[in-house]
Write an enzyme that holds these catalytic residues in place. Structure first.
Site: not given
Length: 630
Positions: A125, A433, A348, A429, A559-560, A457, A461, A435, A459
């Protein structure tokens, strides 16, 4: 493939603890940290029936009924009492009992080290930091000196074992990856690469590498008494490096690292046959990290600036620009352009996003402080320039790597979307969520663009578990498809649409919760498959099924990245006809980076970005209208 932090973890500072501190806030703890790390739970093996049922459920929005019926039949055979599924499950459970983490080695191999694709763009990345206000080399040097000092300050927390423990949902996370990102490097192999961490040796490295105009230098960053160089000392050393690397006609040896891994592996063995070359390569590999002092890029409009800088962090812009000003195998490379652009790229295999993001936040915070440290009046030795003997064969390898990199640069389309209309505070608010809300916006954008959904997809953790890496959340669900179909259906009223959105978000949250608690589908299926490869003469049919291939062909890889810094992270697509989408939700805006390959006529990063912005605005309008009507 690429996986970074998907839930924002809470960091709690501790006072002078030992290594890997017990997560008790503002309490002196000096003897329980190793015990705490050792007491992290092992990654569980989910129940077989649960995973198989959830796998079938994940296929429903993606494949036709005829294929679904065939897959159900194969699954019934797989799950037959005393059959192959049970045997594989027992083997996997045995592996889980015998190892610290049944998944981590397999994941490292299958996702990274076995991959023969270039690391640049495909797995590594890029991170874009906010643009700096310098426009000349003095500003570039001063900024680089501060950044180096900031990374060394972060390293001091690792060396003194005072790194804060992270929490997720009140539970401590495995901190092992933080100890893998400095002084480490990937080494190419003929069939599989390796990662070497030099921080664990008897004589840990005390130098970084600096590359300018394709020329590499060893810069010792500690005084003889062990204290780190001050910002002023580093600045003086960087000036020396700059002034002795003004030639722009040097062979860009670093560009070799951007090639396909098999090609680079052969070129690597050829390169290090020469003793001088071998010593130079080893110096780069052993260094704590690399700093790339980039030449200015061609000027572009303000509108295109972020796109170009994101591409610069991923690949350097091509052989004419800065792609040779890299060593892509190095775990950490900070990139500082003369024009104020700055960021980093990271290899990575050693770690996921969290340690990188925490390091970035720490360095940015460090650089904001204007602490003056008294500089010792000791003359410092000249930084060592690394020499390479370029044979005709190596020259040929470099030319091939240049050509390949230029093709890749032309191939990748990068679009940065700074969504300024609202940030994570808005979904919160409405008790939603952020995300999951963004994931549903991505589903809606894709559906509007293609009139269908696709395997997606996200990701997550697994650091709640010892040596945990990542799990995948399959964001495309029956509920997400029902929501996306309803959004533009005139027969559905706003109340129905909002209810479907909330239901889809609820299901996504449930899937996320299961994923981070070690009950995901993707990695369990991988584990069963890996056991089958090791133990059986042939793969079970469930893994040869078209549905398995289709559902694992992730057209949306997302991905966040939860960062306090207003940065963008970006990465290439997972598949040739797919997109890479990375996002950093801030309180009042969201930073997106969308990538696609230009060679695929069906994908268009700019178009998806426009549909994404539209989806986010329409979802906000929907919730506001429903709230007003109540």
């Amino acid at each position: 493939m690429l996986c970074v932090l998907t839930r924002t973890a809470t960091r709690v500072s501790l006072v002078k603890p030992c290594r890997l501190p017990t997560p008790v806030p503002v309490v002196q703890i000096s003897d329980r940290t190793l015990v705490h790390q050792e007491s992290l739970p092992k990654l569980p093996v989910p129940p077989l029936q649960q995973t198989c049922a959830r796998y079938l459920g994940s296929l429903e929005p993606l494949i036709c009924e005829e294929e679904m019926a065939h897959t159900r039949k194969l699954m019934k055979e797989f799950l037959r009492p005393g059959g192959v599924g049970e045997r594989l499950q027992k083997s996997l459970e045995r592996r889980a009992r015998k190892t610290e983490n049944w998944l981590s080695d397999w994941w490292m191999q299958s996702a990274y080290l076995d991959s023969r694709m270039p690391v640049a763009m495909y797995t590594s990345p890029g991170v874009v930091l906010p643009k700096m206000h310098f426009q000349d080399r003095q500003g570039q040097m001063r900024f680089a000196a501060k950044l180096i000092a900031g990374v060394l300050d972060f390293k001091s927390m690792i060396d003194s074992e005072t790194l804060p423990v992270e929490y997720l949902g009140g539970k401590p996370l495995c901190m092992d990856q933080y100890y893998q990102v400095l002084s480490s490097c990937r080494i190419p192999g003929p069939k599989r690469d390796t990662v070497v961490n030099h921080a664990n040796g008897k004589n840990p490295p005390t130098h970084i590498t600096v590359v300018h105009n394709f020329q590499f230098f060893v810069l010792d960053v500690y005084n003889s008494d062990g204290s780190p160089l001050t910002v002023d000392q580093i600045y003086v050393q960087l000036e020396k490096i700059w002034n002795t690397s003004l030639q722009t006609n040097k062979e860009p040896v670093g560009i070799l690292t951007s090639n396909h891994r098999n090609t680079w592996g052969k070129a690597y063995n050829n390169l290090i046959k020469d003793k001088t070359n071998k010593e130079s390569v080893r110096a780069i590999q052993k260094s704590i990290f690399t700093v790339c002092l980039d030449a200015p890029k061609p000027r572009v409009s303000d509108e295109m600036y972020h796109n170009k800088v994101a591409a610069q962090m991923l690949h350097g812009g091509g052989s004419r620009w800065n792609s040779g000003n890299r060593w892509f195998d190095k775990t950490l490379q900070f990139i500082i352009g003369e024009d104020g652009s700055c960021g980093l790229t990271y290899e990575h295999a050693a770690a996921e996003g969290p340690p990188i993001v925490f390091l970035v936040d720490h360095v940015v915070d460090y650089m904001r402080r204007n602490e003056t440290v008294r500089t010792p009046m000791i003359p410092l030795p000249m930084p060592l320039k690394l020499r390479f003997n370029i044979t005709p064969e190596i020259k040929k390898d470099i030319e091939k790597a240049k050509q390949n990199m230029n093709i890749m640069v032309h191939e990748l389309d990068v679009r940065v979307l700074n969504f300024l209309h609202y940030g994570r505070k808005f979904p919160r608010s409405h008790k939603l969520s952020p995300d999951a809300f963004i994931q549903m916006a991505l589903q809606l954008a894709y559906y509007r663009m293609y009139q269908t959904c696709c395997p997606t997809y996200e990701s997550a953790s697994l650091r709640m578990f010892k040596l945990g890496r990542t799990e995948a959340i399959r964001s495309t669900t029956t509920e997400s498809l029902q929501f996306t179909q309803a959004m533009d259906d005139p027969s559905k009223n706003n109340g129905e649409k909002a209810a479907l959105l909330e239901k889809a978000i609820k299901v996504h949250r449930e899937h996320t919760h299961m994923a981070i608690h070690g009950q995901g589908v993707e990695r369990h299926m991988l584990g069963l498959k890996m056991v089958a490869i090791e133990d059986l003469t042939s793969l079970p049919e469930i893994f040869m099924d078209t549905s398995y291939a289709v559902s694992s062909h992730f057209n949306l890889c997302t991905s966040q990245v939860g960062s306090k810094t207003d940065c963008h992270m970006c990465f290439g697509p997972m598949v040739p006809d797919g997109y890479g989408v990375c996002y950093n939700p801030m309180d009042d805006h969201i930073n997106f980076a969308v990538t696609a390959f230009n060679s695929c006529e069906e994908t268009n990063a700019t178009k998806l970005s426009m549909f994404l912005e539209e989806a986010l605005l329409d979802m906000k309008t929907l919730l506001e209208q429903v709230s007003k009507a109540q």
